[in-house]
Scaffold this motif. Structure first.
Motif, short mmCIF file in Angstrom:
data_model
loop_
_atom_site.label_atom_id
_atom_site.label_comp_id
_atom_site.label_asym_id
_atom_site.label_seq_id
_atom_site.Cartn_x
_atom_site.Cartn_y
_atom_site.Cartn_z
N GLY A 76 0.84 -1.22 0.00
CA GLY A 76 0.00 0.00 0.00
C GLY A 76 0.86 1.26 0.00
O GLY A 76 0.61 2.21 -0.73
N VAL A 77 1.92 1.24 0.82
CA VAL A 77 2.81 2.40 0.92
C VAL A 77 3.59 2.58 -0.40
O VAL A 77 3.70 3.69 -0.93
CB VAL A 77 3.78 2.24 2.12
CG1 VAL A 77 4.86 3.33 2.10
CG2 VAL A 77 3.01 2.27 3.43
N VAL A 78 4.11 1.47 -0.94
CA VAL A 78 4.91 1.56 -2.17
C VAL A 78 4.04 2.07 -3.34
O VAL A 78 4.48 2.92 -4.12
CB VAL A 78 5.56 0.19 -2.49
CG1 VAL A 78 6.23 0.20 -3.87
CG2 VAL A 78 6.59 -0.17 -1.42
N ARG A 79 2.83 1.55 -3.44
CA ARG A 79 1.91 2.02 -4.50
C ARG A 79 1.68 3.53 -4.38
O ARG A 79 1.66 4.25 -5.36
CB ARG A 79 0.56 1.31 -4.40
CG ARG A 79 0.40 0.13 -5.36
CD ARG A 79 -1.06 -0.24 -5.57
NE ARG A 79 -1.79 -0.40 -4.31
CZ ARG A 79 -1.86 -1.54 -3.62
NH1 ARG A 79 -1.24 -2.61 -4.04
NH2 ARG A 79 -2.53 -1.59 -2.48
N PHE A 80 1.52 3.98 -3.12
CA PHE A 80 1.29 5.41 -2.92
C PHE A 80 2.53 6.22 -3.29
O PHE A 80 2.43 7.27 -3.93
CB PHE A 80 0.88 5.67 -1.46
CG PHE A 80 0.30 7.03 -1.28
CD1 PHE A 80 -1.04 7.27 -1.54
CD2 PHE A 80 1.10 8.09 -0.90
CE1 PHE A 80 -1.58 8.55 -1.42
CE2 PHE A 80 0.58 9.37 -0.78
CZ PHE A 80 -0.76 9.59 -1.03
N LEU A 81 3.71 5.72 -2.91
CA LEU A 81 4.96 6.42 -3.27
C LEU A 81 5.11 6.49 -4.79
O LEU A 81 5.60 7.50 -5.33
CB LEU A 81 6.17 5.69 -2.66
CG LEU A 81 6.30 5.75 -1.14
CD1 LEU A 81 7.39 4.78 -0.68
CD2 LEU A 81 6.62 7.18 -0.66
N ASP A 82 4.68 5.43 -5.49
CA ASP A 82 4.75 5.42 -6.95
C ASP A 82 3.94 6.58 -7.55
O ASP A 82 4.36 7.23 -8.50
CB ASP A 82 4.23 4.09 -7.52
CG ASP A 82 5.23 2.95 -7.32
OD1 ASP A 82 6.41 3.25 -7.07
OD2 ASP A 82 4.82 1.78 -7.39
N LEU A 83 2.77 6.82 -6.96
CA LEU A 83 1.93 7.93 -7.43
C LEU A 83 2.65 9.26 -7.26
O LEU A 83 2.63 10.12 -8.15
CB LEU A 83 0.67 8.02 -6.56
CG LEU A 83 -0.57 7.26 -6.94
CD1 LEU A 83 -1.67 7.53 -5.90
CD2 LEU A 83 -1.04 7.72 -8.31
N VAL A 84 3.29 9.42 -6.09
CA VAL A 84 4.01 10.66 -5.80
C VAL A 84 5.21 10.80 -6.74
O VAL A 84 5.47 11.88 -7.30
CB VAL A 84 4.44 10.72 -4.32
CG1 VAL A 84 5.31 11.93 -4.03
CG2 VAL A 84 3.21 10.71 -3.41
N ARG A 85 5.95 9.69 -6.97
CA ARG A 85 7.11 9.72 -7.87
C ARG A 85 6.68 10.11 -9.28
O ARG A 85 7.33 10.91 -9.94
CB ARG A 85 7.82 8.36 -7.87
CG ARG A 85 8.77 8.18 -6.71
CD ARG A 85 9.56 6.89 -6.87
NE ARG A 85 8.78 5.75 -6.49
CZ ARG A 85 8.94 5.07 -5.34
NH1 ARG A 85 9.86 5.41 -4.48
NH2 ARG A 85 8.18 4.05 -5.07
N GLU A 86 5.54 9.55 -9.70
CA GLU A 86 5.03 9.84 -11.05
C GLU A 86 4.77 11.34 -11.19
O GLU A 86 5.15 11.97 -12.16
CB GLU A 86 3.75 9.05 -11.22
CG GLU A 86 3.24 8.94 -12.65
CD GLU A 86 1.91 8.19 -12.65
OE1 GLU A 86 1.87 7.04 -12.15
OE2 GLU A 86 0.92 8.78 -13.11
N ARG A 87 4.12 11.93 -10.16
CA ARG A 87 3.83 13.36 -10.22
C ARG A 87 5.09 14.21 -10.16
O ARG A 87 5.14 15.29 -10.74
CB ARG A 87 2.93 13.77 -9.06
CG ARG A 87 1.56 13.21 -9.23
CD ARG A 87 0.63 13.78 -8.23
NE ARG A 87 -0.63 13.06 -8.36
CZ ARG A 87 -1.79 13.51 -7.94
NH1 ARG A 87 -1.86 14.67 -7.36
NH2 ARG A 87 -2.88 12.81 -8.11
N ALA A 88 6.10 13.73 -9.43
CA ALA A 88 7.31 14.53 -9.25
C ALA A 88 8.34 14.23 -10.34
O ALA A 88 9.39 14.86 -10.40
CB ALA A 88 7.90 14.24 -7.88
#
Ligand code: PMV
Length: 339
Positions: A76-88
Motif C-alpha cells: 500500500g505504501v509503495v503504490r502510494f509512493l509510486d503515485l508521488v514519484r510519477e507526479r514529481a
C-alpha cells in the motif's frame, strides 16, 4: 539551483471518525466514492511519518511502528509512493518511517491518519507543494477516509459529479473549536477481531450484493445536509438521532452484504443498546453511537452528560477502556524535516 541529493520531510496527521460513512467506490482507478461523507477529526492521536527520497536507493524501505513492513501494508505504501514519484517525475527510492501514538492493533482507524501523513511527507520530500485540497485529493488514493484527515474539526469529503474527479475533495466545514463541549467517548471493546477483508474490498462487495445499498445512497445527501445544519447550530437533539440513523444504515448494508459483513462483538452491541437506554431514561437525546468497520464504538455526548454516559458504558462486561476525545487539528508538516 542544484537539486539536493536526499530530501526529507515529516508530517503528522490525526485519525477521524465518520458521522456519515464513505462506503462504496464508483471509480476504482480514480478512487472516487459513490457518496459524500462527513467526519470529526480527533485530537491527541496521530501518525507521524518521515519520508526521505534517495537517488542511491533502488527499492523502498518501509518501517511501520518500528517494524520492517511487508506484504499488504508495505505494498500500500509503495503504490502510494509510486503515485508521488510519477507526479514529481522521480525514480528515487524512499525510506519511510511511520509511527502511531495509539496502538494500531487496537483496531482504531490508522489508515486515515497513516495515509494523510504519508501524502504530506512524501509530496514535501519529493519537492511538490500541494494545497490542502490537492493533498486531500491525493491522500484518498491510499485510503478514502485519509482525504478527510488533512483538515481539522468537522470535515466533508464531497464525492463530486465529474468523471475526472476534479470536484472530489475534502473541505473543512467548522473548525475544531466550533463545538468545544461535544465529546467523542471512544469505547474500546475487548477481543476486537482483526479485519479479515480490507474496507476497500468489503465496500465493493456491499455495492455488488446488498439489496439495501441503493436506498442508502438515495438517503445520504439529505442526511449530510441535516447533520451539517445540526453541527452548525450545535444542536445535540437534532444531531444525535441522525448520527445513529446513519450508523444503523451503514450496519444494515454491511449485514445484508453477501457474504455478510459483521464487524461488531456482543459487547459492541451491548454498547449500542446502552446508548439507546440512556436516551430513553433521559427522555431526550443525550448520546449517539457510531462505529466503523470494526468493533469499537464511538459515543458522542456533551461534557455535562459525560460522567453519566461513561459510568454506564464502562461497567458493561467486555468494555476494556473508554477514552474521551474532542475535535482536533488537521495534518501538518513538522519543521526540520528537509535538508
Ligand atoms: O478509508 P477506508 O478505505 O479505510 O474506508 C473507510 C470506511 C469507514 O471507516 C467504514 C467509513 C469512513 O468514512 O471512514
Amino acid at each position: 539551483m542544484a537539486r539536493p541529493t536526499t530530501r526529507t520531510a515529516t508530517y503528522e496527521a490525526p485519525p477521524n471518525i465518520a458521522l456519515v460513512k464513505y462506503w462504496g467506490v464508483r471509480d476504482r482507478e480514480r478512487a472516487l466514492p459513490y457518496n459524500s461523507s462527513l467526519s470529526v477529526t480527533l485530537e491527541r492521536m496521530r501518525s507521524r511519518t518521515t519520508v526521505r527520497f534517495d537517488p542511491g536507493l533502488t527499492d523502498d524501505q518501509v518501517r511501520l511502528n518500528g517494524e520492517i513492513a511487508s506484504g499488504g501494508p508495505r505494498d500500500g505504501v509503495v503504490r502510494f509512493l509510486d503515485l508521488v514519484r510519477e507526479r514529481a517525475g522521480s525514480t528515487d527510492g524512499a525510506v519511510v518511517r511511520s509511527d502511531n501514538n495509539f496502538p494500531t492493533a487496537s483496531g482504531l482507524a490508522s489508515s486515515a491518519s497513516g495515509f494523510a501523513a504519508l501524502a504530506g511527507a512524501a509530496t514535501r520530500a519529493a519537492g511538490l507543494r500541494l494545497s490542502d485540497r490537492a493533498l486531500s485529493q491525493l491522500a484518498r488514493f491510499g485510503s478514502g477516509s485519509a482525504s478527510r484527515s488533512v483538515f481539522g474539526g468537522f470535515v466533508e469529503w464531497q464525492a463530486g459529479h465529474r468523471s475526472d474527479g476534479s470536484d472530489c475533495y475534502a473541505r473543512p466545514l467548522y473548525p475544531a473549536g466550533h463545538w468545544r463541549t461535544l465529546v467523542d467517548l471512544v469505547v474500546l471493546v475487548r477481543a476486537a477481531p482483526v479485519k479479515e477483508v480490507r474496507s476497500q474490498d468489503a465496500m465493493q462487495r456491499t455495492v455488488a450484493t446488498s439489496p439495501a445499498y441503493a436506498a442508502r445512497l438515495a438517503e445520504v445527501p439529505g442526511r449530510i445536509a441535516r447533520i451539517r445544519r445540526a453541527i452548525g447550530a450545535r444542536d445535540p437533539e437534532r444531531l444525535f438521532p441522525l448520527v445513529m440513523e446513519e450508523c444503523d444504515s451503514f450496519r444494515e448494508v454491511c449485514e445484508t452484504t453477501r457474504p455478510s459483513l459483521d464487524y461488531l462483538t456482543a459487547t459492541s452491541r451491548a454498547v449500542l443498546g446502552e446508548v439507546r437506554a440512556l436516551n430513553r431514561d433521559a427522555g431526550r437525546s443525550i448520546a449517539a453511537y457510531t462505529h466503523d468497520a470494526g468493533a469499537h464504538v464511538h459515543v458522542f455526548t456533551l461534557e455535562r452528560a459525560l460522567p453519566t454516559v461513561r459510568r454506564r458504558l464502562a461497567r458493561l462486561p467486555g468494555v476494556e477502556k473508554t477514552l474521551a476525545l474532542h475535535a482536533g487539528p488537521g495534518a501538518h508538516e513538522l519543521a526540520g524535516g528537509s535538508n
